[in-house]
Design an enzyme around this catalytic site. Structure first.
Site, PDB file in Angstrom:
ATOM      1  N   ASP A 251      -3.883  -3.114 -18.284  1.00 36.74           N
ATOM      2  CA  ASP A 251      -3.114  -2.977 -18.273  1.00 36.74           C
ATOM      3  C   ASP A 251      -3.193  -1.643 -19.352  1.00 36.74           C
ATOM      4  OD1 ASP A 251      -2.540  -3.246 -15.618  1.00 36.74           O
ATOM      5  OD2 ASP A 251      -1.260  -4.995 -16.896  1.00 36.74           O
TER       6      ASP A 251
ATOM      7  N   ARG B 203      -6.208  -8.449  -8.577  1.00 39.45           N
ATOM      8  CA  ARG B 203      -7.582  -9.258  -9.265  1.00 39.45           C
ATOM      9  C   ARG B 203      -8.111  -8.491 -10.285  1.00 39.45           C
ATOM     10  NH1 ARG B 203      -7.206 -13.452  -6.717  1.00 39.45           N
ATOM     11  NH2 ARG B 203      -9.325 -13.953  -7.679  1.00 39.45           N
TER      12      ARG B 203
ATOM     13  N   ASN C 104      -5.898   3.149 -12.662  1.00 38.04           N
ATOM     14  CA  ASN C 104      -4.646   2.158 -11.846  1.00 38.04           C
ATOM     15  C   ASN C 104      -3.138   3.075 -11.825  1.00 38.04           C
ATOM     16  OD1 ASN C 104      -3.913  -0.369 -11.225  1.00 38.04           O
ATOM     17  ND2 ASN C 104      -3.486  -0.282 -13.221  1.00 38.04           N
TER      18      ASN C 104
ATOM     19  N   LEU D 155     -10.313  -7.125 -12.964  1.00 41.64           N
ATOM     20  CA  LEU D 155     -11.713  -6.855 -12.930  1.00 41.64           C
ATOM     21  C   LEU D 155     -12.453  -7.306 -14.217  1.00 41.64           C
ATOM     22  CD1 LEU D 155     -11.061  -3.471 -11.310  1.00 41.64           C
ATOM     23  CD2 LEU D 155     -12.275  -5.664  -9.984  1.00 41.64           C
TER      24      LEU D 155
ATOM     25  N   HIS E 275       0.655   1.628 -13.261  1.00 41.36           N
ATOM     26  CA  HIS E 275       1.380   0.288 -13.879  1.00 41.36           C
ATOM     27  C   HIS E 275       2.868   0.748 -13.528  1.00 41.36           C
ATOM     28  CE1 HIS E 275       1.383  -3.611 -15.574  1.00 41.36           C
ATOM     29  NE2 HIS E 275       2.331  -2.568 -16.183  1.00 41.36           N
TER      30      HIS E 275
ATOM     31  N   GLU F 246       6.226   6.671  -8.567  1.00 44.54           N
ATOM     32  CA  GLU F 246       4.462   6.121  -9.341  1.00 44.54           C
ATOM     33  C   GLU F 246       4.331   7.220  -7.483  1.00 44.54           C
ATOM     34  OE1 GLU F 246       3.703   2.080  -8.520  1.00 44.54           O
ATOM     35  OE2 GLU F 246       6.071   1.796  -9.390  1.00 44.54           O
TER      36      GLU F 246
ATOM     37  N   GLY G 139       0.456  -1.755  -0.047  1.00 44.25           N
ATOM     38  CA  GLY G 139       0.525   0.326  -0.557  1.00 44.25           C
ATOM     39  C   GLY G 139       0.458   1.032   0.241  1.00 44.25           C
ATOM     40  N   SER G 140       2.338   1.505  -0.513  1.00 49.88           N
ATOM     41  CA  SER G 140       2.653   2.528  -0.480  1.00 49.88           C
ATOM     42  C   SER G 140       2.462   3.778  -2.054  1.00 49.88           C
ATOM     43  CB  SER G 140       4.554   2.409  -0.797  1.00 49.88           C
ATOM     44  OG  SER G 140       4.404   2.038  -2.572  1.00 49.88           O
TER      45      SER G 140
HETATM   46  C1  GRF Z   1       3.336  -0.609  -7.891  1.00 45.27           C
HETATM   47  O1  GRF Z   1       4.916  -0.956  -8.486  1.00 45.27           O
HETATM   48  C2  GRF Z   1       1.976  -0.519  -8.594  1.00 45.27           C
HETATM   49  O2  GRF Z   1       2.510   0.465  -9.178  1.00 45.27           O
HETATM   50  C3  GRF Z   1       1.786  -1.778  -9.146  1.00 45.27           C
HETATM   51  O3  GRF Z   1       1.315  -3.298  -8.086  1.00 45.27           O
HETATM   52  C4  GRF Z   1       2.636  -1.821  -6.878  1.00 45.27           C
HETATM   53  C5  GRF Z   1       1.980  -1.961  -5.926  1.00 45.27           C
HETATM   54  O4  GRF Z   1       2.767  -1.565  -4.391  1.00 45.27           O
HETATM   55  N1  GRF Z   1       0.279  -1.523  -9.561  1.00 45.27           N
HETATM   56  P1  GRF Z   1       2.015  -0.895  -3.668  1.00 45.27           P
HETATM   57  O5  GRF Z   1       1.322  -1.767  -2.317  1.00 45.27           O
HETATM   58  O6  GRF Z   1       1.317   0.997  -3.885  1.00 45.27           O
HETATM   59  O7  GRF Z   1       2.741  -0.528  -2.667  1.00 45.27           O
END
Ligand code: GRF
Length: 229
Positions: free
Chosen positions: A160, A106, A122, A108, A124, A189, A26-27
Site C-alpha cells: 500500500d 494476495r 491498485n 505480491l 486502496h 473508488e 468485484g465492484s
Molecule cells: C475496495 O474497498 C478496494 O479499495 C479494496 O478492496 C475493496 C474491494 O472491493 N482494495 P470490490 O471487490 O472492488 O467491491
C-alpha cells in the site's frame, strides 16, 4: 507504451489490453469494465483473474463476455513466486499490458511487482499514506480524522505504498460506522479508478523515477475529488 503507438495511418491508437485481479465481490472491476465500454476509453479489459474460484465478480465478468482465469494460490503451498509465475503466464497468454488490482487479497512479491513496474496499479480504501493495510474505515473513525477516502497508486514492493495517481477525499460525518463510511468511499473508488486507469492507459500518466508524471494540465477537478483533468 504500445497503447500510444499508431496501428496505421488514420487509425485510433491501440487500447492496451488490461487485466483486473479480484478476490471477491468485484465492484471496482465492474466500474472499470463499464467505463471501458464507453466510447473513447483508452483501455481494453481483456481478462479478469482471481485467486479464488468462488469470487463473485467472476460471474459478472464471464456474463460480460470477458475472459476469466483462476489461479488458486493454495495450489502453490506457500511458494508465492511460483503462484505469481503461473499468473504471469496467463497474462502473457492473453497479451496483457496493464494490470489493475481491485480487491486482490494476495500480497505480491518484488519479483512480480518489479516485472510489472509502471504497468501495475491498485486501489486502496484510504487517503494514503494514512491507514495502509486492513480495516481502514474503522481505523479512520478511531483516529477521529475528518477526511477519509481512497487512493489509486502504482504498485511498488512496499505494501500500500507507491506513487499516487488519484485520490478522493470523503468527509466523515456524525454517526458514521465503518460500514456507512465504506459505502461512501466505495462510490468514490468507482469514480477515481476508471479515471486513473484512463490516464495510465493513454500514456498521460507515467511512472518516472519513482514519481507519477502527468502530461498536460493537472489542475484538480475540485477541492475534494482530486483527479487530474
Ligand atoms: C475496495 O474497498 C478496494 O479499495 C479494496 O478492496 C475493496 C474491494 O472491493 N482494495 P470490490 O471487490 O472492488 O467491491
Amino acid at each position: 507504451m504500445t497503447s500510444t503507438s499508431d496501428t496505421g495511418a488514420g487509425k485510433a491508437p491501440a487500447r492496451p489490453k488490461t487485466a483486473i485481479f479480484i478476490s471477491g465481490r468485484g465492484s471496482n472491476m465492474v466500474a472499470l469494465v463499464e467505463a471501458a465500454r464507453t466510447p473513447g476509453f483508452p483501455a481494453d479489459i481483456a481478462l479478469v483473474l482471481s485467486n479464488r474460484a468462488d469470487a463473485a465478480g467472476l460471474v459478472y465478468a464471464s456474463e460480460a463476455g470477458i475472459a476469466t482465469a483462476v489461479v488458486d494460490h493454495k495450489l502453490f503451498a506457500g511458494n508465492r513466486e511460483a503462484f505469481e509465475r503461473a499468473i504471469d503466464a496467463v497474462l502473457v497468454e492473453h497479451a496483457v499490458e496493464l494490470v489493475c488490482l481491485a480487491g486482490f487479497l494476495r500480497v505480491l512479491t518484488p519479483w512480480f511487482v518489479n516485472r510489472w513496474a509502471g504497468r501495475l496499479i491498485n486501489i486502496h480504501p484510504s487517503l494514503l499514506p494514512a491507514f495502509r493495510g486492513l480495516d481502514t474505515h474503522a481505523r479512520a473513525l478511531a483516529a477521529n480524522v475528518r477526511l477519509h477516502g481512497c487512493t489509486v497508486h502504482f504498485v511498488t514492493p512496499e505494501l500500500d505504498d507507491g506513487p499516487v495517481l488519484a485520490q478522493a477525499a470523503v468527509p466523515i460525518v456524525e454517526g458514521d460506522t465503518p460500514e456507512t463510511l465504506a459505502a461512501r468511499v466505495l462510490v468514490q473508488e468507482h469514480v477515481i479508478y476508471p479515471a486513473a486507469l484512463a490516464r495510465v492507459a493513454s500514456g498521460q500518466a507515467k511512472l518516472v523515477d519513482g514519481r507519477v508524471v502527468i502530461a498536460g494540465d493537472t489542475t484538480p477537478a475540485d477541492a475534494v475529488l482530486v483527479v487530474p483533468t
